[in-house]
Design a protein around this motif. Structure first.
Motif, PDB file in Angstrom:
ATOM      1  N   ASP A 188       3.947 -16.650 -53.717  1.00  0.00           N
ATOM      2  CA  ASP A 188       4.930 -16.528 -52.639  1.00  0.00           C
ATOM      3  C   ASP A 188       4.255 -16.265 -51.297  1.00  0.00           C
ATOM      4  N   SER A 191       2.933 -19.564 -50.111  1.00  0.00           N
ATOM      5  CA  SER A 191       4.022 -20.446 -49.670  1.00  0.00           C
ATOM      6  C   SER A 191       4.444 -20.108 -48.245  1.00  0.00           C
ATOM      7  N   LYS A 192       4.533 -18.814 -47.933  1.00  0.00           N
ATOM      8  CA  LYS A 192       4.902 -18.404 -46.572  1.00  0.00           C
ATOM      9  C   LYS A 192       3.815 -18.786 -45.582  1.00  0.00           C
ATOM     10  N   HIS A 195       4.189 -22.384 -44.671  1.00  0.00           N
ATOM     11  CA  HIS A 195       5.291 -22.559 -43.709  1.00  0.00           C
ATOM     12  C   HIS A 195       4.876 -22.111 -42.315  1.00  0.00           C
ATOM     13  N   GLU A 196       4.196 -20.955 -42.232  1.00  0.00           N
ATOM     14  CA  GLU A 196       3.790 -20.415 -40.927  1.00  0.00           C
ATOM     15  C   GLU A 196       2.786 -21.315 -40.217  1.00  0.00           C
ATOM     16  N   HIS A 201       7.311 -24.053 -38.482  1.00  0.00           N
ATOM     17  CA  HIS A 201       7.212 -22.593 -38.524  1.00  0.00           C
ATOM     18  C   HIS A 201       8.337 -21.879 -37.779  1.00  0.00           C
ATOM     19  N   PHE A 205      12.934 -20.530 -43.510  1.00  0.00           N
ATOM     20  CA  PHE A 205      12.175 -20.542 -44.761  1.00  0.00           C
ATOM     21  C   PHE A 205      13.034 -19.857 -45.817  1.00  0.00           C
ATOM     22  N   LYS A 207      13.510 -18.983 -50.040  1.00  0.00           N
ATOM     23  CA  LYS A 207      12.898 -18.918 -51.360  1.00  0.00           C
ATOM     24  C   LYS A 207      13.997 -18.827 -52.413  1.00  0.00           C
TER      25      LYS A 207
END
Length: 464
Positions: A188, A191-192, A195-196, A201, A205, A207
């Motif tokens: 996790d 995954s962030k 995205h960032e 970004h 987002f 989950k």
């Protein structure tokens, strides 16, 4: 002119001294007669010195100027007294009355210090706000001090550095990403980070943990539903996570847990970037970047028929394999330092640890990976009152981890398997005896009879 005529008026001098004090001052004699008050007292209470000087404190109370007086109790006991007083204008102040004794030891005067409760409350709030700022500053310091931190990932190993470099390249694209790794490795977190570092970004987002949503609700959660689609549905309908994540990123955690029927519907959504809500016939377009994660071996799942091969190939565009913590031991001390600083800051403690703790952490296999370490260190700081933690503060299983097998001479071709196993058993048993100090306790830990431990200890000459 007579030099004595130039001396200052003593009464005026005393008044001037009282007026420079920041607290309100109320002076009365042993009978309760008001002798003097300063300017701050007038400001705090609204009572003027001309109105109260020379009057008894009890009379002033009876006239409703204030509700509480401390003079009689101070004179009676010879002790300091504290109370809250409300004036006739409704102002609340704190009284701290102190006795002043004469040469014979009797109370001659009572000096009462008066402070505004409102001001004290404001000061308390200011202190709390300052502490909050200090805590946030310390958190920023920790993030800045941790040189091994890159984004939100703490690392020192070559393996994670290479993974981050690959992630940076993948993040800048819109390719679907498949994160593989054991439970707790931080899928996790990665995954962030993707995205960032992506062009999305600034977009949402979301989950979704595919393992926690009941099977009969997965479709409505992902695709949404129309009003009246099923019993208990929202009367206005509800958008699904695919719609809500439009223009952003959707992270499908534990995708290997999805039922086969939902795998088929998800595949179509991935390919076409469009969905139909439950109970509707209208096609809705969306634009979402997908990241999926699993701790399962999807190739084996495909072979066994539990995972669709076409969905697997659709997901397998950019694959990031996150190694377990036991395979990147350079990260253990970096993470240890980070989590100790993190939870010391959170709980306002200053807990440190010895080299023995570091050694135990490095030898331990961490089956729960980074998540296990995070929770374990938080528990250590919360439950221990000691400033320095040592090996005795760690649970027994950390002293007898199977990683010790790696420290045996496995490359020694002169020893057989039985000899290597005997070496390990002897070392393990010696550690247990050193830790627990008795055969009975060691037998209880290993869940065997005392005679078994006694026999093996005698075999390896471990008994004195």
């Amino acid at each position: 002119m007579d030099k004595f005529s130039q001396r200052p008026d003593v009464g005026k001098l005393h008044e001037g001294i009282l007026d420079v004090l920041s607290d309100g001052i109320y002076v009365s004699d042993a009978k309760g007669k008001t002798l003097a008050v300063n300017h701050m007292y007038e400001q705090l209470t609204g009572l003027k010195k001309e109105e109260i000087t020379g009057k008894l404190v009890t009379d002033l109370r009876n006239q409703g100027n204030f509700d509480v007086v401390l003079n009689p109790e101070v004179v009676k006991t010879g002790q300091k007294q504290t109370s809250v007083q409300v004036t006739k204008e409704g102002r609340r102040v704190i009284l701290n009355a102190c006795p002043v004794f004469d040469e014979s030891g009797k109370v001659a005067l009572v000096v009462t210090f008066v402070r505004d409760i409102t001001l004290l409350t404001q000061l308390k709030d200011q202190i709390a706000n300052q502490q909050e700022i200090i805590d946030k500053f310390r958190e920023v310091q920790i993030r800045n001090k941790t040189k091994m931190q890159k984004g939100t990932v703490i690392f020192a190993s070559k393996e994670i550095n290479e993974l981050i470099n690959l992630l940076e390249k993948v993040a800048k694209t819109d390719a679907t990403v498949l994160l593989l790794g054991e439970t707790g490795v931080g899928k996790d977190v990665f995954s962030k980070l993707i995205h960032e570092r992506s062009l999305r970004h600034n977009e949402p987002f979301f989950k979704v943990d595919c393992s926690t949503i009941p099977e009969n609700l997965i479709e409505s959660e992902l695709f949404g539903y129309e009003a009246g689609a099923f019993s208990g549905a929202n009367t206005k309908g509800k958008p699904g996570l695919l719609e809500m994540a439009d223009k952003g990123t959707l992270f499908l955690d534990e995708i290997g847990e999805l039922p086969l029927l939902m795998q088929s519907k998800l595949l179509r959504a991935l390919q076409d970037q469009e969905i139909i809500r439950v109970g509707s016939t209208k096609v809705r377009k969306f634009n979402v970047r997908f990241i999926a994660a699993t701790n399962r071996n999807l190739e084996e799942e495909v072979k066994s028929g539990r995972f669709r091969s076409d969905l697997f190939y659709r997901l397998r565009v950019a694959v990031l394999q996150i190694p377990p913590l036991r395979e990147r031991r350079e990260d253990i001390l970096a993470l240890t330092s980070y989590f100790f600083e993190k939870y010391n800051t959170k709980y306002r403690k200053d807990v440190t640890y010895t080299q023995e703790v570091c050694k135990a952490f490095q030898n331990y296999r961490w089956p729960g990976n980074v998540r296990e370490m995070d929770n374990f260190i938080q528990s250590l700081i919360v439950t221990r009152d000691k400033e320095v933690l040592n090996a005795s503060d760690l649970p027994p299983y950390m002293h007898f981890d199977a990683i010790e097998m790696d420290r045996l001479s496995l490359n020694n071709e002169t020893k057989s398997l039985d000899e290597l196993m005997a070496d390990y058993e002897k070392k393990l048993l010696k550690q247990a005896l050193d830790t627990y100090g008795s055969i009975a306790k060691v037998a209880k830990f290993f869940r065997v009879d005392r005679t078994t431990i006694f026999r093996k200890a005698k075999k390896y000459s471990l008994l004195e």
